[in-house]
Design an enzyme around this catalytic site. Structure first.
Site, PDB file in Angstrom:
ATOM      1  N   ALA A  35      19.259   4.417  30.381  1.00  0.00           N
ATOM      2  CA  ALA A  35      17.745   5.001  30.387  1.00  0.00           C
ATOM      3  C   ALA A  35      16.826   4.348  30.891  1.00  0.00           C
ATOM      4  O   ALA A  35      15.748   4.710  31.517  1.00  0.00           O
ATOM      5  CB  ALA A  35      17.800   6.176  29.123  1.00  0.00           C
TER       6      ALA A  35
ATOM      7  N   THR B 239      26.231   1.743  26.676  1.00  0.00           N
ATOM      8  CA  THR B 239      25.026   1.274  27.140  1.00  0.00           C
ATOM      9  C   THR B 239      23.856   2.324  27.550  1.00  0.00           C
ATOM     10  O   THR B 239      23.132   2.342  28.514  1.00  0.00           O
ATOM     11  CB  THR B 239      25.381   0.561  28.617  1.00  0.00           C
ATOM     12  OG1 THR B 239      25.991   1.487  29.747  1.00  0.00           O
ATOM     13  CG2 THR B 239      25.999  -0.551  28.300  1.00  0.00           C
ATOM     14  N   CYS B 240      23.898   3.540  26.820  1.00  0.00           N
ATOM     15  CA  CYS B 240      23.174   4.637  27.319  1.00  0.00           C
ATOM     16  C   CYS B 240      21.875   4.322  27.112  1.00  0.00           C
ATOM     17  O   CYS B 240      20.987   4.759  27.947  1.00  0.00           O
ATOM     18  CB  CYS B 240      23.334   5.822  26.254  1.00  0.00           C
ATOM     19  SG  CYS B 240      23.322   5.360  24.523  1.00  0.00           S
ATOM     20  N   GLY B 241      21.119   3.627  26.215  1.00  0.00           N
ATOM     21  CA  GLY B 241      19.959   2.927  26.168  1.00  0.00           C
ATOM     22  C   GLY B 241      19.368   2.313  27.018  1.00  0.00           C
ATOM     23  O   GLY B 241      18.437   2.569  27.736  1.00  0.00           O
TER      24      GLY B 241
ATOM     25  N   GLN C 226      26.217   5.435  32.918  1.00  0.00           N
ATOM     26  CA  GLN C 226      26.484   4.250  31.971  1.00  0.00           C
ATOM     27  C   GLN C 226      28.053   4.184  32.168  1.00  0.00           C
ATOM     28  O   GLN C 226      29.035   4.967  32.357  1.00  0.00           O
ATOM     29  CB  GLN C 226      26.112   4.829  30.674  1.00  0.00           C
ATOM     30  CG  GLN C 226      27.011   5.836  29.971  1.00  0.00           C
ATOM     31  CD  GLN C 226      26.349   6.149  28.499  1.00  0.00           C
ATOM     32  OE1 GLN C 226      25.592   6.766  28.309  1.00  0.00           O
ATOM     33  NE2 GLN C 226      27.183   5.583  27.434  1.00  0.00           N
TER      34      GLN C 226
END
Length: 268
Positions: free
Chosen positions: A85, A80-82, A76
């Site tokens: 993923a 913006t981790c979500g 990331q």
């Protein structure tokens, strides 16, 4: 002329004792043990084998049951981790940058943050359609992350997208939501036959990908569940960092937030 002979050099230090741990672990963090007998049951999946060696799981014999699905990692940039993923879930068919633009357009995010499981579920539905992945269903789940039903779903190949608090090493912790992060749960390991009781929280591990590591992580399902349950409030420091974040009505701990919620993906 008389000279004084130099003293003999000191003897070399003794070799360190060979322990089970030094035998199983490589000196290089990304290198799989050269001993083919270590995690032999996982030899067909390099990333799974690395994870089990790193976390010291089932080194010498196969687990009671396990399931693992490989996803290519995406690292990331920014919060913006979500989105990363979710992009990993669909094999990068929709890139994180495109997801960021889409989430901004839909009003779900300003900087890449996804602080609502409801919004994440709506975004996932749109993305699955964009990627023409009609063989995957997405369900928003409230409660029951550590339950026989979810364990059985994972053993049958389901994938989870779970928000949790990330510690300094990205493992689950309890910081009231101040370090909220997203993980893609892509596998499960049940070490021993749980029998009818099924109460040993250290017996069930989940295998996870997230946007801050190239490696597959292995955490107990119980610790991930507890971390998910403690997502109560947005980080006060971030609230003062000058950026505008899209926060759900009622906060992270409310019904529109992250606490005690996750996404379940099943292949049809």
């Amino acid at each position: 002329m008389c000279t004084t002979p130099s003293s003999a050099p000191p003897p070399p230090p003794p070799l360190p004792p060979v322990t089970c741990e030094s035998k199983f672990k490589s000196n290089k963090p990304n290198e799989v043990s050269e001993d083919p007998s270590i995690c032999e049951w996982a030899s067909s999946e390099v990333d799974l084998k690395k994870a089990c060696i790193t976390y010291q799981i089932c080194l010498t014999r196969a687990p009671f049951r396990y399931k693992y699905k490989h996803f290519q990692y995406i690292l990331q940039e920014g919060p913006t981790c979500g989105l990363v993923a979710l992009s990993m879930l669909i094999g990068g068919e929709v890139a994180p940058e495109e997801l960021l633009n889409l989430s901004k357009f839909l009003g779900y995010s300003n900087n890449g943050e996804m602080l609502s499981c409801k919004d994440m579920a709506k975004l996932a539905e749109k993305v699955l359609n964009l990627a023409e992945m009609e063989n995957i269903t997405c369900t928003l789940k409230k409660g029951g992350l550590y339950s026989p039903e979810i364990i059985e779903d994972l053993l049958n190949g389901a994938i989870l997208l779970v928000p949790y608090d990330a510690d300094h090493n990205h493992s689950p912790c309890l910081k009231q939501g101040h370090t909220a992060h997203w993980a893609l749960v892509c596998g499960i390991i049940i070490i021993e036959d749980p029998g009818e009781a099924n109460t040993d929280s250290s017996n069930v591990y989940v295998l996870c990908r997230h946007g801050k590591s190239k490696l597959v992580a292995a955490w107990t399902l119980d610790e991930l569940h507890k971390s998910n349950m403690n997502l109560l409030e947005f980080c006060p420091k971030k609230a003062k960092d000058g950026l505008l974040y899209v926060q759900p009505e009622g906060g992270l701990g409310g019904e529109n937030g992250l606490r005690d919620q996750f996404l379940l993906f099943k292949y049809t």
